[in-house]
Scaffold this motif. Structure first.
Motif, PDB file in Angstrom:
ATOM      1  N   TYR A  13      29.036  98.646  47.960  1.00 57.11           N
ATOM      2  CA  TYR A  13      29.846  99.428  48.898  1.00 57.11           C
ATOM      3  C   TYR A  13      29.019  99.855  50.125  1.00 57.11           C
ATOM      4  N   ALA A  14      27.723 100.102  49.929  1.00 55.84           N
ATOM      5  CA  ALA A  14      26.882 100.556  51.046  1.00 55.84           C
ATOM      6  C   ALA A  14      26.621  99.431  52.043  1.00 55.84           C
ATOM      7  N   GLU A  33      22.298  89.261  49.408  1.00 55.82           N
ATOM      8  CA  GLU A  33      22.799  89.804  48.139  1.00 55.82           C
ATOM      9  C   GLU A  33      22.443  88.869  46.977  1.00 55.82           C
ATOM     10  N   ALA A  34      21.901  89.481  45.926  1.00 54.29           N
ATOM     11  CA  ALA A  34      21.485  88.686  44.765  1.00 54.29           C
ATOM     12  C   ALA A  34      22.682  88.126  43.988  1.00 54.29           C
ATOM     13  N   GLY A  40      28.500  95.044  44.290  1.00 58.15           N
ATOM     14  CA  GLY A  40      27.343  95.769  43.732  1.00 58.15           C
ATOM     15  C   GLY A  40      27.585  96.237  42.306  1.00 58.15           C
ATOM     16  N   THR A  41      27.512  97.528  42.108  1.00 59.58           N
ATOM     17  CA  THR A  41      27.723  98.135  40.791  1.00 59.58           C
ATOM     18  C   THR A  41      28.931  97.534  40.083  1.00 59.58           C
ATOM     19  N   TRP A  44      28.400  93.873  38.899  1.00 59.54           N
ATOM     20  CA  TRP A  44      27.493  93.645  37.756  1.00 59.54           C
ATOM     21  C   TRP A  44      27.985  94.290  36.459  1.00 59.54           C
ATOM     22  N   ASP A  53      33.839 107.666  37.331  1.00 61.92           N
ATOM     23  CA  ASP A  53      34.082 108.980  36.748  1.00 61.92           C
ATOM     24  C   ASP A  53      34.363 110.030  37.827  1.00 61.92           C
ATOM     25  N   TYR A  59      36.663 108.614  45.462  1.00 63.33           N
ATOM     26  CA  TYR A  59      35.620 107.587  45.376  1.00 63.33           C
ATOM     27  C   TYR A  59      36.139 106.304  46.032  1.00 63.33           C
ATOM     28  N   VAL A 106      16.008  89.220  47.818  1.00 62.51           N
ATOM     29  CA  VAL A 106      14.883  89.545  48.695  1.00 62.51           C
ATOM     30  C   VAL A 106      13.669  89.825  47.823  1.00 62.51           C
ATOM     31  N   GLY A 138      21.011 100.074  46.265  1.00 64.32           N
ATOM     32  CA  GLY A 138      21.634 100.779  45.145  1.00 64.32           C
ATOM     33  C   GLY A 138      20.658 101.637  44.364  1.00 64.32           C
ATOM     34  N   MET A 432      29.270 109.172  45.472  1.00 62.46           N
ATOM     35  CA  MET A 432      28.388 108.275  46.235  1.00 62.46           C
ATOM     36  C   MET A 432      29.040 107.718  47.496  1.00 62.46           C
TER      37      MET A 432
HETATM   38  P1  FAD Z   1      25.085  98.945  44.483  1.00 65.25           P
HETATM   39  O1  FAD Z   1      26.522  98.944  44.218  1.00 65.25           O
HETATM   40  O2  FAD Z   1      24.171  99.111  43.339  1.00 65.25           O
HETATM   41  O3  FAD Z   1      24.756  97.597  45.240  1.00 65.25           O
HETATM   42  C1  FAD Z   1      23.448  97.214  45.520  1.00 65.25           C
HETATM   43  C2  FAD Z   1      23.424  95.718  45.656  1.00 65.25           C
HETATM   44  O4  FAD Z   1      22.135  95.345  46.114  1.00 65.25           O
HETATM   45  C3  FAD Z   1      23.662  94.984  44.359  1.00 65.25           C
HETATM   46  O5  FAD Z   1      24.745  94.120  44.481  1.00 65.25           O
HETATM   47  C4  FAD Z   1      22.366  94.237  44.113  1.00 65.25           C
HETATM   48  O6  FAD Z   1      22.594  92.956  43.561  1.00 65.25           O
HETATM   49  C5  FAD Z   1      21.788  94.148  45.497  1.00 65.25           C
HETATM   50  N1  FAD Z   1      20.333  94.057  45.497  1.00 65.25           N
HETATM   51  C6  FAD Z   1      19.436  94.955  45.017  1.00 65.25           C
HETATM   52  N2  FAD Z   1      18.189  94.516  45.218  1.00 65.25           N
HETATM   53  C7  FAD Z   1      18.296  93.332  45.849  1.00 65.25           C
HETATM   54  C8  FAD Z   1      17.347  92.382  46.330  1.00 65.25           C
HETATM   55  N3  FAD Z   1      16.030  92.559  46.196  1.00 65.25           N
HETATM   56  N4  FAD Z   1      17.818  91.268  46.934  1.00 65.25           N
HETATM   57  C9  FAD Z   1      19.145  91.045  47.093  1.00 65.25           C
HETATM   58  N5  FAD Z   1      20.085  91.907  46.649  1.00 65.25           N
HETATM   59  C10 FAD Z   1      19.652  93.032  46.031  1.00 65.25           C
HETATM   60  N6  FAD Z   1      28.983 106.703  41.589  1.00 65.25           N
HETATM   61  C11 FAD Z   1      29.944 107.600  41.860  1.00 65.25           C
HETATM   62  O7  FAD Z   1      29.860 108.306  42.865  1.00 65.25           O
HETATM   63  N7  FAD Z   1      31.034 107.740  41.057  1.00 65.25           N
HETATM   64  C12 FAD Z   1      31.194 106.993  39.948  1.00 65.25           C
HETATM   65  O8  FAD Z   1      32.171 107.156  39.251  1.00 65.25           O
HETATM   66  C13 FAD Z   1      30.178 106.047  39.605  1.00 65.25           C
HETATM   67  N8  FAD Z   1      30.268 105.306  38.496  1.00 65.25           N
HETATM   68  C14 FAD Z   1      29.268 104.419  38.203  1.00 65.25           C
HETATM   69  C15 FAD Z   1      29.358 103.656  37.044  1.00 65.25           C
HETATM   70  C16 FAD Z   1      28.350 102.772  36.719  1.00 65.25           C
HETATM   71  C17 FAD Z   1      28.478 101.936  35.489  1.00 65.25           C
HETATM   72  C18 FAD Z   1      27.210 102.664  37.535  1.00 65.25           C
HETATM   73  C19 FAD Z   1      26.097 101.726  37.190  1.00 65.25           C
HETATM   74  C20 FAD Z   1      27.115 103.419  38.684  1.00 65.25           C
HETATM   75  C21 FAD Z   1      28.142 104.286  39.034  1.00 65.25           C
HETATM   76  N9  FAD Z   1      28.080 105.044  40.197  1.00 65.25           N
HETATM   77  C22 FAD Z   1      29.069 105.938  40.487  1.00 65.25           C
HETATM   78  C23 FAD Z   1      26.975 104.853  41.148  1.00 65.25           C
HETATM   79  C24 FAD Z   1      27.240 103.588  41.979  1.00 65.25           C
HETATM   80  O9  FAD Z   1      26.093 102.815  41.892  1.00 65.25           O
HETATM   81  C25 FAD Z   1      27.575 103.969  43.417  1.00 65.25           C
HETATM   82  O10 FAD Z   1      28.746 104.732  43.413  1.00 65.25           O
HETATM   83  C26 FAD Z   1      27.830 102.816  44.380  1.00 65.25           C
HETATM   84  O11 FAD Z   1      28.592 101.791  43.824  1.00 65.25           O
HETATM   85  C27 FAD Z   1      26.531 102.310  44.942  1.00 65.25           C
HETATM   86  O12 FAD Z   1      26.783 101.379  45.955  1.00 65.25           O
HETATM   87  P2  FAD Z   1      25.546 100.712  46.702  1.00 65.25           P
HETATM   88  O13 FAD Z   1      26.114  99.693  47.583  1.00 65.25           O
HETATM   89  O14 FAD Z   1      24.686 101.764  47.271  1.00 65.25           O
HETATM   90  O15 FAD Z   1      24.691 100.055  45.533  1.00 65.25           O
END
Ligand code: FAD
Length: 528
Positions: A13-14, A33-34, A40-41, A44, A53, A59, A106, A138, A432
């Motif tokens: 999402y970020a 993206e891997a 993302g979350t 996977w 939650d 959210y 990366v 993430g 988040m």
């Molecule tokens: P992510 O969604 O983690 O995405 C990061 C991406 O970066 C991934 O796709 C990964 O593959 C990629 N990446 C990482 N390193 C590399 C690399 N070296 N090279 C290439 N790609 C890479 N938050 C809430 O606020 N409310 C909730 O209810 C909630 N529920 C959750 C439930 C679960 C099971 C989990 C694990 C987390 C939950 N979270 C929740 C936290 C959740 O991670 C965030 O809400 C949000 O989805 C994060 O988004 P993001 O894009 O920052 O990171």
């Protein structure tokens, strides 16, 4: 001359919103993206029962009013398939995929001190230069995979909740073990219990869980929210945790018992993570905290028939909410089923995985499937796994005794590298999506400002970083949070320094500080 203005790592999402936002200001970006798709979350974590939650009406993205109006969440807490569908919808709607390289990880980032540029090296050996790198990697994306002796000898199937097979797994009629009782463990256990032949749960630390009271939305309910969505979102941003819970400002220590009881009962009835926000001292005053904890423990005793099992499921070793609270739908009742066994691994440690199952204490539990719900190397794990080098310094070495950032956005010695929801920001202690949108907007504004000023380099000052690290620690130490062996503290990862990583002062306070910093020309940053 660089290949692209900005490299964004991650298409969760970020990263998705970051790409969209940079395009809006005419800055070119490539996302790496891997995984093989966005989300993302939610790409996977496809384990049974996975869902958010925090209610999806909170959210979810707020940056585009049309998106907000056209999307209809089916339930109060969307399940993983719907959260992934939403990510894909956003990717399609804003035509994001053409600037994303999927299936690419990366591995290395190297800063060129003379040119003020980064070179990104990926696992296919390709290199890309950019002025800026934004790590949208993430906070919970680097799985923790503890090694158990004998794992490779196990004849059955093994799965991690954090990288669940996309084609799904049929557990019907099987003997299944789940190791781990954090949020993913709880959701998995609840979802699979009706179908499996036997379920054996291995628990190190029980979790506090509050009821979700999940339900489908009616058209009327959604229409009511959408009628004034901007105000609804604004209300969320002005809270400590990024979603409105009607938080109380009074102290439990000064409230009469009947008022406390009424608040607990009402919030329990409502369900969700707002449960412990009725009083301002719930995470500060140990006695107040224990009143909240005891209320939840009493509910566990009501739900679980066997008193011994109920006691095992009742957390007693850490303050409530100092570890991430879970939101459940019938979790505790699972233990009333005859085919479910709870093993406390403090009493019966897992000695090894055998060909047929798990040897805990002196008993071998024979199973067909082992599910590891063993969590994440939170907040720093994804960054530590990349070789991030500037001069002779590696970020993971700089952070060996705990992450050091200014505002959770940048770290001294690593210019032009931004983090979305990095350590030292509210991130995992908040909704988040609110924290993600805030950081993406802030970083985009900063890059726009640098470009407008003809500057090519941004880096925090040592003084600003040191002061912020102290602030984050001071805020953390004002609360009961550092008392828990939580992933907020890095305590779930052997050898990781115990440091309370997120900023606990709230998204509202944080935004005031970070807005102020930007308004006065990025106070605490060197811009050249
Ligand atoms: P992510 O969604 O983690 O995405 C990061 C991406 O970066 C991934 O796709 C990964 O593959 C990629 N990446 C990482 N390193 C590399 C690399 N070296 N090279 C290439 N790609 C890479 N938050 C809430 O606020 N409310 C909730 O209810 C909630 N529920 C959750 C439930 C679960 C099971 C989990 C694990 C987390 C939950 N979270 C929740 C936290 C959740 O991670 C965030 O809400 C949000 O989805 C994060 O988004 P993001 O894009 O920052 O990171």
């Amino acid at each position: 001359m660089t290949d692209v203005d900005v490299v964004i790592i991650g298409a969760g999402y970020a990263g998705m919103y970051q790409l969209h936002k940079l395009r809006k200001i005419g800055v070119s970006a490539r996302v790496i993206e891997a995984g093989d798709d966005v989300g993302g979350t939610w790409y996977w974590n496809r384990y049974p029962g996975a869902r958010c939650d925090i209610e999806s009406i909170h959210y979810s993205y707020s940056f585009d009013e049309d998106l907000e109006q056209e999307w209809n969440w089916s339930e109060r807490y969307a399940a993983q398939p719907e959260l992934l569908k939403y990510a894909k919808h956003v990717a399609d709607r804003f035509d994001l995929r053409k600037d994303i390289s999927f299936n690419t990880r990366v591995e290395k980032l190297e800063f060129d001190e003379d040119a003020d540029t980064w070179t990104t090296t990926t696992d296919d050996g390709a290199q890309l230069t950019s002025r800026y790198v934004i790590a949208a990697t993430g906070c919970l994306s680097a799985p923790s995979r503890p090694k158990f002796e004998g794992m490779e000898d196990f004849a059955g199937e093994q799965y991690y909740t954090s990288s669940w097979p996309h084609e799904g797994v049929d557990l019907t009629g099987k003997r299944v073990a789940v190791i781990g009782t954090g949020s993913s463990g709880l959701q998995t256990i609840t979802a699979i219990a009706p179908d499996v032949l036997e379920l054996t749960v291995f628990q190190r630390t029980p979790s506090f869980a509050v009821p979700a009271h999940n339900h489908p939305w009616t058209e009327e309910q959604l229409a009511e929210i959408k009628a004034d969505y901007p105000a609804f979102r604004e209300r969320d941003r002005n809270t400590r945790i990024g979603f409105f819970t009607n938080a109380g400002t009074g102290l439990m220590s000064e409230a009469p018992p009947e008022e406390i009881q009424r608040d607990f009962d009402e919030r329990w009835q409502k369900g969700g993570l707002g449960f412990n926000s009725g009083f301002a001292d719930a995470l500060i005053d140990a006695r107040s905290n224990d009143q909240v904890a005891e209320y939840v423990r009493s509910k566990i005793r009501e739900k679980v028939k066997d008193p011994e099992t109920a006691e095992k499921l009742s957390p007693r070793t850490y303050p409530i909410a100092s570890k991430r609270m879970c939101v459940d739908t019938g979790y505790f009742e699972v233990y009333n089923q005859d085919n479910v066994t709870l093993i406390d691994i403090n009493e019966q440690p897992i000695r090894q995985i055998t060909k047929d199952g798990i040897l805990a204490g002196d008993t071998e539990h024979k199973v067909d499937v082992i599910i590891f719900a063993t969590g994440f190397d939170a907040m720093t794990g994804a960054l530590d796994r990349i070789e991030i080098r500037a001069g002779d310094q590696l970020l993971r070495e700089k952070w060996a005794h705990g992450p050091r950032t200014y505002l959770g956005l940048m770290s001294v010695g690593f210019p032009n590298l931004y983090m979305i929801t990095g350590p030292g920001s509210p991130s995992v202690l908040s909704n988040m999506l609110v924290s993600i949108e805030y950081h993406v907007n802030w970083v985009t504004d900063a890059i726009g400002y640098l470009n407008a000023q003809g500057k090519t380099r941004m880096e925090p000052t040592q003084e600003a970083e040191d002061n912020w690290v102290s602030t984050v620690n001071d805020f953390g130490n004002m609360t009961l949070m550092p008392q828990a062996n939580s992933w907020y503290m890095g305590a779930n990862i052997p050898g990781k320094e115990r440091v309370f990583m997120p900023f606990v002062g709230g998204v509202d306070t944080y935004a005031q500080v970070a807005n102020g910093v930007a308004t006065v020309g990025y106070h605490g940053f060197d811009l050249t």
